[in-house]
Write a protein that holds these residues in place. Structure first.
Motif, PDB file in Angstrom:
ATOM      1  N   GLN A 172      36.135-102.057 -14.352  1.00  0.00           N
ATOM      2  CA  GLN A 172      37.237-103.004 -14.178  1.00  0.00           C
ATOM      3  C   GLN A 172      38.441-102.371 -13.490  1.00  0.00           C
ATOM      4  N   ASP A 173      38.588-101.038 -13.597  1.00  0.00           N
ATOM      5  CA  ASP A 173      39.643-100.344 -12.874  1.00  0.00           C
ATOM      6  C   ASP A 173      39.168-100.082 -11.449  1.00  0.00           C
ATOM      7  N   ASN A 174      40.061 -99.629 -10.614  1.00  0.00           N
ATOM      8  CA  ASN A 174      39.713 -99.320  -9.231  1.00  0.00           C
ATOM      9  C   ASN A 174      38.902 -98.022  -9.201  1.00  0.00           C
ATOM     10  N   CYS A 175      37.587 -98.136  -9.078  1.00  0.00           N
ATOM     11  CA  CYS A 175      36.732 -96.945  -9.049  1.00  0.00           C
ATOM     12  C   CYS A 175      35.564 -97.178  -8.085  1.00  0.00           C
ATOM     13  N   PRO A 176      35.865 -97.231  -6.779  1.00  0.00           N
ATOM     14  CA  PRO A 176      34.817 -97.530  -5.793  1.00  0.00           C
ATOM     15  C   PRO A 176      33.701 -96.493  -5.763  1.00  0.00           C
ATOM     16  N   GLU A 177      34.018 -95.240  -6.039  1.00  0.00           N
ATOM     17  CA  GLU A 177      32.981 -94.202  -6.029  1.00  0.00           C
ATOM     18  C   GLU A 177      31.957 -94.460  -7.138  1.00  0.00           C
ATOM     19  N   LEU A 178      32.431 -94.860  -8.299  1.00  0.00           N
ATOM     20  CA  LEU A 178      31.528 -95.156  -9.408  1.00  0.00           C
ATOM     21  C   LEU A 178      30.650 -96.358  -9.076  1.00  0.00           C
ATOM     22  N   VAL A 179      31.239 -97.406  -8.542  1.00  0.00           N
ATOM     23  CA  VAL A 179      30.456 -98.594  -8.177  1.00  0.00           C
ATOM     24  C   VAL A 179      29.395 -98.220  -7.143  1.00  0.00           C
ATOM     25  N   GLN A 180      29.773 -97.469  -6.119  1.00  0.00           N
ATOM     26  CA  GLN A 180      28.815 -97.047  -5.092  1.00  0.00           C
ATOM     27  C   GLN A 180      27.681 -96.234  -5.712  1.00  0.00           C
ATOM     28  N   TYR A 181      28.020 -95.290  -6.578  1.00  0.00           N
ATOM     29  CA  TYR A 181      27.004 -94.439  -7.198  1.00  0.00           C
ATOM     30  C   TYR A 181      26.064 -95.263  -8.082  1.00  0.00           C
ATOM     31  N   LEU A 182      26.621 -96.181  -8.878  1.00  0.00           N
ATOM     32  CA  LEU A 182      25.786 -97.045  -9.718  1.00  0.00           C
ATOM     33  C   LEU A 182      24.821 -97.861  -8.864  1.00  0.00           C
ATOM     34  N   LYS A 183      25.279 -98.331  -7.719  1.00  0.00           N
ATOM     35  CA  LYS A 183      24.396 -99.065  -6.809  1.00  0.00           C
ATOM     36  C   LYS A 183      23.302 -98.159  -6.271  1.00  0.00           C
ATOM     37  N   GLU A 184      23.659 -96.942  -5.891  1.00  0.00           N
ATOM     38  CA  GLU A 184      22.669 -95.992  -5.364  1.00  0.00           C
ATOM     39  C   GLU A 184      21.583 -95.692  -6.390  1.00  0.00           C
ATOM     40  N   ARG A 185      21.943 -95.653  -7.663  1.00  0.00           N
ATOM     41  CA  ARG A 185      20.997 -95.322  -8.739  1.00  0.00           C
ATOM     42  C   ARG A 185      20.325 -96.570  -9.319  1.00  0.00           C
ATOM     43  N   ASN A 186      20.553 -97.730  -8.694  1.00  0.00           N
ATOM     44  CA  ASN A 186      20.002 -99.009  -9.176  1.00  0.00           C
ATOM     45  C   ASN A 186      20.408 -99.303 -10.618  1.00  0.00           C
ATOM     46  N   LEU A 187      21.654 -99.009 -10.926  1.00  0.00           N
ATOM     47  CA  LEU A 187      22.191 -99.267 -12.262  1.00  0.00           C
ATOM     48  C   LEU A 187      23.245-100.374 -12.243  1.00  0.00           C
ATOM     49  N   TYR A 188      23.382-101.016 -11.106  1.00  0.00           N
ATOM     50  CA  TYR A 188      24.388-102.056 -10.901  1.00  0.00           C
ATOM     51  C   TYR A 188      23.681-103.161 -10.142  1.00  0.00           C
ATOM     52  N   VAL A 189      23.723-104.376 -10.646  1.00  0.00           N
ATOM     53  CA  VAL A 189      23.035-105.473  -9.967  1.00  0.00           C
ATOM     54  C   VAL A 189      23.726-105.696  -8.632  1.00  0.00           C
ATOM     55  N   ASN A 190      22.963-105.499  -7.578  1.00  0.00           N
ATOM     56  CA  ASN A 190      23.590-105.510  -6.264  1.00  0.00           C
ATOM     57  C   ASN A 190      22.555-105.625  -5.166  1.00  0.00           C
ATOM     58  N   GLU A 191      23.059-105.676  -3.974  1.00  0.00           N
ATOM     59  CA  GLU A 191      22.214-105.573  -2.796  1.00  0.00           C
ATOM     60  C   GLU A 191      21.908-104.089  -2.574  1.00  0.00           C
ATOM     61  N   PRO A 192      20.765-103.762  -1.941  1.00  0.00           N
ATOM     62  CA  PRO A 192      20.417-102.347  -1.714  1.00  0.00           C
ATOM     63  C   PRO A 192      21.479-101.628  -0.877  1.00  0.00           C
ATOM     64  N   VAL A 193      21.678-100.348  -1.154  1.00  0.00           N
ATOM     65  CA  VAL A 193      22.601 -99.531  -0.392  1.00  0.00           C
ATOM     66  C   VAL A 193      21.895 -98.261   0.056  1.00  0.00           C
ATOM     67  N   THR A 194      22.437 -97.633   1.075  1.00  0.00           N
ATOM     68  CA  THR A 194      21.904 -96.358   1.555  1.00  0.00           C
ATOM     69  C   THR A 194      22.681 -95.225   0.888  1.00  0.00           C
ATOM     70  N   ALA A 195      21.955 -94.249   0.387  1.00  0.00           N
ATOM     71  CA  ALA A 195      22.592 -93.139  -0.325  1.00  0.00           C
ATOM     72  C   ALA A 195      22.476 -91.857   0.483  1.00  0.00           C
ATOM     73  N   GLU A 196      23.532 -91.036   0.439  1.00  0.00           N
ATOM     74  CA  GLU A 196      23.469 -89.689   0.998  1.00  0.00           C
ATOM     75  C   GLU A 196      22.557 -88.841   0.134  1.00  0.00           C
ATOM     76  N   ARG A 197      21.976 -87.802   0.710  1.00  0.00           N
ATOM     77  CA  ARG A 197      21.128 -86.866  -0.027  1.00  0.00           C
ATOM     78  C   ARG A 197      22.007 -85.956  -0.882  1.00  0.00           C
ATOM     79  N   GLU A 198      21.563 -85.684  -2.117  1.00  0.00           N
ATOM     80  CA  GLU A 198      22.266 -84.739  -2.988  1.00  0.00           C
ATOM     81  C   GLU A 198      22.014 -83.324  -2.489  1.00  0.00           C
ATOM     82  N   VAL A 199      22.974 -82.431  -2.703  1.00  0.00           N
ATOM     83  CA  VAL A 199      22.820 -81.016  -2.337  1.00  0.00           C
ATOM     84  C   VAL A 199      23.161 -80.135  -3.518  1.00  0.00           C
TER      85      VAL A 199
END
Length: 199
Positions: A172-199
């Protein structure tokens, strides 16, 4: 391992992006080896004005970690065997207070999903290491917002949460990085997103 400070301090003053880029530039790896962890420390003082309030908050955090174990495992990017070795669970109980009692007498020591052996902090050990900026920030936002929810809501409300309801409360707070990460991990109901590779 993070130093306990506010999320705002992490976002505004800690040079995460430059530090992670420098480490990658020197050839370091964190996610790929599978043996590194991203351990987030939270000051016990931030969890309540006295020991009673702090323990009440910790009990709710333990409840969340046990109740949503599979989702948090996916968020963590660790394998089941890595979790069992480096960040073992305490075991699900119907109430956070019961899990806290088990945690205080458990045999995991510091190798627990939420390590309670430190005097001044609690340590979230569940997350796999990374040198990816968005993942580090999303993890810090996840922990900070979990703490906010555990501090502000009574346990009976938390027990009513489904995973989507918990995510709604965390984002509910402004946390775009968290929302993006949740989408990348399929933990947020959303449209598919492209994720960077972890290093």
């Amino acid at each position: 391992m993070t130093h306990p400070c506010t999320l705002e301090t992490h976002l505004q003053q800690v040079p995460w992006r430059e530090t992670l880029e420098a480490l990658r530039g020197m050839g370091y790896r964190s996610h790929a080896p599978g043996t590194c962890g991203l351990h987030v420390h939270v000051s016990r003082k931030a969890l309540g004005k006295d020991v009673y309030e702090q323990e009440e908050t910790i009990a709710k955090l333990l409840y969340i970690f046990e109740r949503f174990r599979q989702e948090i495992l996916r968020f963590s990017r660790r394998t089941e065997s890595q979790i069992n070795h480096w960040a073992a669970r305490y075991g699900y109980k119907d109430r956070g207070e019961e899990i806290l009692k088990e945690a205080k007498h458990g045999a995991n020591g510091r190798y627990a999903c939420i390590n309670l052996t430190n005097t001044d902090t609690i340590e979230f050990r569940v997350f796999r290491g990374t040198l990816k900026y968005n993942t580090v920030i999303a993890t810090l936002q996840f922990v900070a917002n979990l703490c906010r929810v555990a501090i502000s809501l009574p346990e009976y409300r938390i027990q009513e949460f489904s995973w989507p309801a918990l995510i709604e409360a965390l984002t509910q707070d402004n946390c775009p990085e968290l929302v993006q990460y949740l989408k990348e991990r399929n933990l947020y109901v959303n449209e598919p997103v492209t994720a960077e590779r972890e290093v």
